[in-house]
Every structure is written in structure tokens, then in C-alpha cells.
Design a protein around this motif. Structure first.
Motif, PDB file in Angstrom:
ATOM      1  N   UNK A 329      49.781  27.095  44.015  1.00 55.52           N
ATOM      2  CA  UNK A 329      50.455  27.600  42.813  1.00 55.52           C
ATOM      3  C   UNK A 329      50.275  26.721  41.581  1.00 55.52           C
ATOM      4  N   UNK A 330      49.635  25.569  41.718  1.00 54.87           N
ATOM      5  CA  UNK A 330      49.397  24.669  40.577  1.00 54.87           C
ATOM      6  C   UNK A 330      50.692  24.059  40.053  1.00 54.87           C
ATOM      7  N   UNK A 331      51.558  23.666  40.985  1.00 56.16           N
ATOM      8  CA  UNK A 331      52.792  22.991  40.587  1.00 56.16           C
ATOM      9  C   UNK A 331      52.497  21.699  39.835  1.00 56.16           C
ATOM     10  N   UNK A 332      53.267  21.447  38.821  1.00 55.70           N
ATOM     11  CA  UNK A 332      53.154  20.259  37.972  1.00 55.70           C
ATOM     12  C   UNK A 332      51.829  20.193  37.236  1.00 55.70           C
ATOM     13  N   UNK A 333      51.106  21.320  37.210  1.00 53.19           N
ATOM     14  CA  UNK A 333      49.856  21.384  36.475  1.00 53.19           C
ATOM     15  C   UNK A 333      49.759  22.629  35.617  1.00 53.19           C
ATOM     16  N   UNK A 334      50.907  23.203  35.281  1.00 51.28           N
ATOM     17  CA  UNK A 334      50.935  24.414  34.466  1.00 51.28           C
ATOM     18  C   UNK A 334      51.463  25.617  35.204  1.00 51.28           C
ATOM     19  N   UNK A 335      51.693  25.498  36.511  1.00 49.73           N
ATOM     20  CA  UNK A 335      52.187  26.611  37.305  1.00 49.73           C
ATOM     21  C   UNK A 335      53.664  26.860  37.114  1.00 49.73           C
TER      22      UNK A 335
END
Length: 394
Positions: A329-335
Motif C-alpha cells: 500500500x506504500x505506507x509512509x511513502x504517499x499511501x
């Protein structure tokens, strides 16, 4: 916009039975924030972070692949050496997190390690590389990162680099570069899963043709749902599945969103003041947060929703099949979207998949079975190549 489902007691219990892995955690960026602790509960609304141990427990997330992310810079030798050092420091930060919290985390080496670590009550830590730029002109440097625990590696990020064309930049190589082909061979030799998220369709075509092991897209979406260069079309979805690979659905490129020009200008100015590759002091971090909150109040973000993530997930499942789809989910990277704000919300995904008619066995594949199958295949190929090399030497 449909609301995310509220998991029932039974759905929550099923979620807890599953081995749940996310293939793209940008959380290592949080580890260098002043005063920030991975074992304390934070709030996305307060400090914009989305992963910590209490929220992983609350969301039933057993762990995943923690990204060594290096934002792309100039390709000159000095900048590339600095990128190498930056990436190594990020890897060290991940190891330090595990060493400082042995009751909460354990490093994973093999595909079989994840289940054992989760059964012990700890969180699984595989390492991955997002953007291979730090490897410079020597693909064999990947061996050093492999020794540090890297088991998935990408090629390019938002900009075309020495290894591959980016999906969001002008092409230079028409896919993988000669160095990128060498890097792919090194991945196969070591047992590192090739990740083509962020790389161009032509680079994906090259990897599908040349790799001896299945390909992964650790955090991507579906062009049929949102026609964005970062997303993958149905033809490539089918080709990925035919090769044995997996697409891990993200929560960034799931819907076309139009932000106000004032918000974009303000955020761009804030990024100029506080570039993502700079470690901030406590005072600078407090200043950044104050300004970011002010921007959000004045020009609120237009957000996608839970149903947009599910639209991508269900489309990928329909086209590629349940053996070839997972979660990244791209947590902490824009998700994060409305209704899926941080990892504490993850049981909603399991509930929604069950409501869509998928079985517990299906959901188990989506949450970890598929990515671990791909990792096991990469490790088996590496063992085969090592055995052949040993036989040749004899």
C-alpha cells in the motif's frame, strides 16, 4: 464514495489467523525523525506517519518488506557515491530498529522465516531496495545489500537512471539498460526478487523476458481503473501472471485527483525547504509539521477512498487471478486513503475481500502466500545457480 466495511468479530478473527505482509513499507524514513519511536503509537493526523508497532498490532499486520528508498539525484560519480552511503545508512537504521526492539521485530532471511517470526509474536522484517541508483556502475554491489537482508530490489524510481527507464520520465534505454540486464542477472544469482514498480512498461517487458524467476510489482495499480504511467495495463497484468509474477496493489495511484494549485505550490515550497533526503533537527521537524498542518487547513487535500483501492484490487484479481495479486500500500511513502488511513485499518481489506466472495485460502494468498511463493522461487533459482557453479569448479 462507499464506506469501508466494519469487520465483524469473525472477520477480525480470520484476519488475525492470516500471515499478513505488506511489500512496500517506506517506514524506515520515520526511523530518523527526531524523537520518533517505532514502539510508540503515533497518529497520521498528527505527524503523518502510518506505521508503528502499536498500529501494526491493532491492524494485524505481521510485517513485510521495509524499503531502502533513495530519492533520485544526478548520475555523476560523486552524487552516486553519496547515494550509496545514504542507502547503507538507511539499511543500518532498519537493523538498529530490530536490534533495539528484539521483542517486537526479527529479521527474515528466507521465505519460510515469515511464518515462524509471526508465530513468535514479533513483526517480520525483510529489506527491499526502492531505486537501484545507489549501486552505481557495479551491479555486484547488490551482494552487500543482500548480506544486509535485501530480498526484493527495484531498478528505477521517478527518474530514469543507469539501470532502467522510469515510467514517469523520458526513456533513455528503451527498457532495461545493459547495466540493468546485468543487475537482473545478479538478482537471479543471489535470490533477490526483481521489482519493476516505477520502471517503464518496456523495462517490465525486458524483465519478463530475461528473468529466470517471477517478477513482482511491489506497489502498483491498474491502468484500467486509473490511467496513470505508474499503473499497469491488462495485457501486462496477464503477462506478469503467465510468468508467475505478482502485482501488489498500492493506495496512491488509484484514482485521478486534482489538488488546488495553491496547495501544490505550497507543498512544493515546503519540500524545497525540507528535502526528503535531509535528516531534520527537532526544531526543523516541528517547523515542518506546523507548516504542513497550516497548508492542510487552508487548502485541504483531495483524497481517494477505500473503494478506489478496492476497485484496483478487484480488477487485478479478475484479470491476473488470485495467485498473482497481493498488498503493497506504500505506507509512509504517499499511501493511505479515506477509510484506510494507516495500518490499523487493514482488517477492512480482509473484510471487503470476504464480502467480494473470496475464501480464506484466497485471502491468505493475497496477504502473503503469493509474495512468499515468488521469494521462494527466487531463492530456489539462486541455489540452482550456486550448485551449477560449484559443479563447474569441481
Amino acid at each position: 464514495m462507499a464506506d469501508a466495511p466494519v469487520p465483524t468479530k469473525g472477520e477480525r478473527a480470520l484476519h488475525e489467523r492470516l500471515l499478513t505482509l505488506d511489500t512496500h513499507l517506506d517506514t524506515p524514513a520515520s526511523l530518523v525523525l527526531p524523537g520518533w519511536s517505532i514502539v510508540q503509537r503515533h497518529s497520521a493526523a498528527d505527524d503523518y506517519t502510518q506505521v508503528d508497532v502499536p498500529r501494526m498490532v491493532a491492524g494485524g499486520l505481521d510485517g513485510g518488506f521495509w524499503a531502502i528508498y533513495t530519492p533520485q539525484g544526478p548520475l555523476d560519480p560523486a552524487s552516486t557515491r553519496a547515494a550509496r552511503d545514504y542507502a547503507l545508512r538507511r539499511a543500518v537504521a532498519i537493523h538498529a530498529m530490530v536490534a533495539a526492539n528484539p521483542q517486537a521485530f526479527a529479521l527474515a532471511d528466507r521465505a519460510a522465516d515469515a511464518a515462524q517470526i509471526a508465530a513468535s509474536g514479533r513483526r517480520v522484517v525483510y529489506l527491499s531496495i526502492e531505486n537501484a541508483w545507489p549501486l552505481g556502475d557495479d551491479p555486484t554491489l547488490l551482494q552487500a545489500f543482500y548480506a544486509l537482508g535485501v530480498r526484493i530490489s527495484g531498478f528505477a524510481h521517478f527518474k530514469t537512471n543507469q539501470f532502467a527507464d522510469s515510467s514517469t520520465d523520458m526513456p533513455k534505454w528503451d527498457g532495461l539498460s545493459p547495466a540493468g540486464v546485468q543487475l537482473l542477472a545478479e538478482m537471479n544469482r543471489l535470490g533477490v526478487v526483481p521489482d519493476l514498480s516505477h520502471s517503464s512498461d518496456a523495462a517490465l517487458d525486458d524483465a519478463l523476458r530475461l528473468s529466470k524467476t517471477p517478477i513482482i510489482l511491489t506497489h502498483s495499480g491498474c491502468k484500467a481503473v486509473y490511467d496513470h504511467p505508474r499503473d499497469i495495463d491488462d495485457a501486462h497484468l496477464r503477462a506478469l501472471a503467465a510468468q508467475g509474477g505478482v502485482i501488489q496493489i498500492n493506495s496512491v495511484y488509484v484514482k485521478k485527483l486534482v489538488q488546488s494549485p495553491q496547495r501544490k505550490a505550497a507543498l512544493d515550497a515546503l519540500e524545497q525547504r525540507f528535502p526528503e533526503d535531509r535528516v531534520l533537527s527537532a526544531a526543523e521537524r516541528a517547523d515542518y509539521l506546523a507548516q504542513r498542518h497550516a497548508i492542510d487547513r487552508q487548502w485541504p487535500e483531495v483524497r481517494a477512498g477505500f473503494d478506489d483501492v478496492m476497485a484496483n484490487l478487484l480488477h487485478a484479481l479478475k484479470v491476473a487471478g488470485v495467485d498473482h495479486v497481493g498488498i503493497g500500500l506504500d505506507w509512509d511513502g504517499g499511501g493511505g486513503v479515506a477509510g484506510l488511513d494507516d495500518v490499523a485499518d487493514l482488517p477492512k481489506l480482509t473484510a471487503a475481500l470476504l464480502h467480494a466472495g473470496y475464501s480464506e485460502a484466497d485471502v491468505a494468498k493475497i496477504w502473503s502466500g503469493n509474495v512468499l511463493r515468488v521469494l521462494a522461487a527466487a531463492q530456489a533459482e539462486a541455489a540452482r545457480e550456486q550448485a551449477m557453479a560449484g559443479a563447474t569448479l569441481r
